[in-house]
Design an enzyme around this catalytic site. Structure first.
Site, PDB file in Angstrom:
ATOM      1  N   TYR A 181      19.741  57.740 -94.388  1.00  0.00           N
ATOM      2  CA  TYR A 181      18.815  58.576 -93.830  1.00  0.00           C
ATOM      3  C   TYR A 181      18.654  59.847 -94.580  1.00  0.00           C
ATOM      4  CZ  TYR A 181      23.281  60.329 -91.988  1.00  0.00           C
ATOM      5  OH  TYR A 181      24.420  61.035 -91.645  1.00  0.00           O
TER       6      TYR A 181
ATOM      7  N   ASP B  94      38.381  65.898 -83.936  1.00  0.00           N
ATOM      8  CA  ASP B  94      39.406  64.667 -84.480  1.00  0.00           C
ATOM      9  C   ASP B  94      40.674  64.921 -84.124  1.00  0.00           C
ATOM     10  OD1 ASP B  94      37.012  63.666 -85.351  1.00  0.00           O
ATOM     11  OD2 ASP B  94      37.227  63.950 -87.391  1.00  0.00           O
TER      12      ASP B  94
ATOM     13  N   GLU C  35      42.262  78.448 -91.640  1.00  0.00           N
ATOM     14  CA  GLU C  35      41.743  77.287 -92.349  1.00  0.00           C
ATOM     15  C   GLU C  35      42.810  77.144 -93.533  1.00  0.00           C
ATOM     16  OE1 GLU C  35      40.482  74.502 -94.480  1.00  0.00           O
ATOM     17  OE2 GLU C  35      39.762  74.940 -92.137  1.00  0.00           O
TER      18      GLU C  35
ATOM     19  N   ARG D  16      26.410  68.130 -93.630  1.00  0.00           N
ATOM     20  CA  ARG D  16      27.384  68.718 -92.940  1.00  0.00           C
ATOM     21  C   ARG D  16      27.761  70.130 -93.490  1.00  0.00           C
ATOM     22  NH1 ARG D  16      32.021  66.524 -90.318  1.00  0.00           N
ATOM     23  NH2 ARG D  16      31.145  64.727 -90.512  1.00  0.00           N
TER      24      ARG D  16
END
Length: 496
Positions: A310, A388, A131, A205
């Site tokens: 939401y 992605d 990462e 998320r």
């Protein structure tokens, strides 16, 4: 070997033998039926009776052997799967009796990357996540976890953790931007489990990401690692990093997002098209459901813009995604700061409930939406793409995270069942057609949400009404085919 003798060809041959015997026995019945139902007349000759019963006995033996062969074949498959799962990062090659050590390098620690690492850990395949950020943080906003993604969460044994952080919406609603009139309603809470085999959930998320991270050990993740390229060395793939370090593995997976360095290394720099859409995101804290935001996934459609609201975090926060057409593009990053004033000015005149919600916004971020055509290939040699990096998609079907999780589950299981090259070929063949369709369908939704012509809006809304009367699951988003997919039912045969 026994494994080679128990084959589909043998089973097929036995089935043919049985079919042939059935035809013979049927002919006997037609010609000499008195043997079974004695009536007046001459019965079947003795020699034919003996032959007839021999055939029946032979058929019984064939059926018995067929069942034994099926059981033996199933046991072999079970033994092989247990050997794979119990020998850490080893796949058994039954032809040569070699053990193949498997090491997987994952570039990118987003949802797709850590989801894949979680699957591989469960399969006891060694992996390392690289990462580029110095640490995982509270990034992103809301995620709609549709049933196709929730099935995987449940298969991984993480359902309890998911339920502890999520909110279950009542329905998907389509609303008029100004009046609030409901244009369509697709029930979720009372139907999703029955129709699709899993619920529809809303999460933050960062909370979703943390569920996967907690399945890993600290040694599984390397922070501050910016990938700059990929190369192959024989039957290995090597990831190159900015600090000069390298990592060699049997498989390298590029899960490094929309600006993927791995994708660029494999296929060159790809030009993205600005869609003319700018997107704002924000999260508003609340103490449970409020009267100006319904407990649904609400799509407010207006001229050249739409807003989605939401609840997340068990109803203690409201997620906002607001999209407007803009003449000037902004960066594709999620971290460009905006302001409450800019958001409210862009959506001035929209329904009072939205204005009230927008007035409570604190931190607001914006980004430009860029579109890319589906790739014709994801893999080269021992390197592939995920999430992605493989299929960046517009957010209009809310499937970005879900597609990455599906990718991770299918790829992880394929690597556990076969060697690297076969697994990557199976993974790409299974996933590329589905994600391409989702990409293109998301593009279409962006076109229908923002209609400005009164006649076009009337036709669209009439279509929503008619479809909703026929089948509420096929109106509005028209995503029933997305939710119905079950990655946990995708199985690659266990091979060397």
């Amino acid at each position: 070997m026994l494994a080679s003798r128990i084959s589909n060809r043998n089973i097929f041959r036995f089935n043919n033998d049985i079919s042939s015997l059935d035809v013979f026995i049927s002919n006997c019945k037609e010609k000499w039926y008195t043997i079974l139902e004695p009536t007046e007349g001459i019965g079947m000759p003795l020699n034919i009776q003996i032959f007839y019963h021999i055939c029946l006995l032979y058929k019984g033996f064939i059926v018995l052997f067929q069942k034994i062969f099926h059981i033996a074949s199933s046991l072999l498959v079970l033994i092989r799967s247990r050997l794979v799962s119990r020998t850490h990062n080893v796949v058994y090659d039954f032809a040569s009796k070699r053990k193949i050590a498997m090491q997987v390098g994952i570039i990118g620690g987003g949802i797709g990357g850590v989801a894949l690492a979680s699957v591989l850990r469960q399969k006891q395949i060694a992996c390392r996540v690289f990462e580029r950020a110095p640490a995982f943080g509270e990034i992103g906003a809301g995620v709609q976890m549709t049933p196709n993604a929730v099935k995987i969460i449940r298969a991984l044994g993480l359902m309890a953790q998911m339920e502890a952080i999520s909110f279950t919406p009542h329905a998907v609603l389509g609303r008029n931007w100004k009046s609030g009139r409901v244009m369509w309603r697709t029930p979720l809470m009372e139907t999703c489990q029955k129709l699709y085999g899993a619920p529809f959930l809303h999460v933050h998320r960062a909370d979703l990401h943390d569920i996967f991270v907690r399945q890993l050990s600290p040694d599984d993740v390397v922070f501050g690692a910016r990938c700059t390229g990929i190369r192959h060395e024989g039957d290995k793939a090597v990831a190159l990093f900015e600090d000069g370090s390298t990592f060699k593995a049997d498989v390298i997976v590029g899960a490094d997002g929309i600006h993927s360095a791995v994708r660029t290394a494999l296929f060159g720099q790809e030009a993205a098209r600005f869609t003319g859409h700018m997107c704002w995101r924000a999260v508003v804290p609340c103490n449970g459901v409020v009267d100006y935001v319904s407990p649904d996934s609400s799509f407010w459609l207006g001229p050249a813009a739409h807003v989605v609201t939401y609840y997340i975090r068990r109803g203690n926060a409201i997620n906002i995604v607001a999209v407007s057409e803009a003449p000037h593009w902004v960066d594709e990053s999620w971290t460009l700061p905006s302001s409450r004033e800019e958001l409210m000015a862009t959506f001035a005149g929209w329904h009072p409930n939205l204005q009230r919600l927008f007035s409570q916004v604190g931190d607001v971020f914006k980004w430009g939406l860029f579109d890319r055509d589906p790739l014709s290939a994801w893999s080269k040699g021992r390197v592939t793409l995920l999430g992605d990096a493989a299929h960046p998609m517009l957010p209009f079907l809310s499937q970005g995270a879900a597609m990455a999780i599906e990718d991770a589950y299918v790829l992880g299981n394929a690597l556990a069942a076969a060697g690297a090259e076969k697994a990557l070929a199976f993974y790409e063949a299974e996933r590329r057609p589905r994600t391409a369709r989702v990409q293109l369908e998301a593009r279409k939704r962006g076109e229908t949400y923002h209609l400005s012509s009164r006649f076009d809006v009337w036709k669209r809304d009439l279509s929503y009404l008619v479809r909703g009367l026929i089948n509420p699951q096929k109106t509005g988003l028209k995503a029933d085919w997305v939710y119905d997919y079950d990655a946990t039912a995708v199985h690659m045969p266990i091979t060397a």
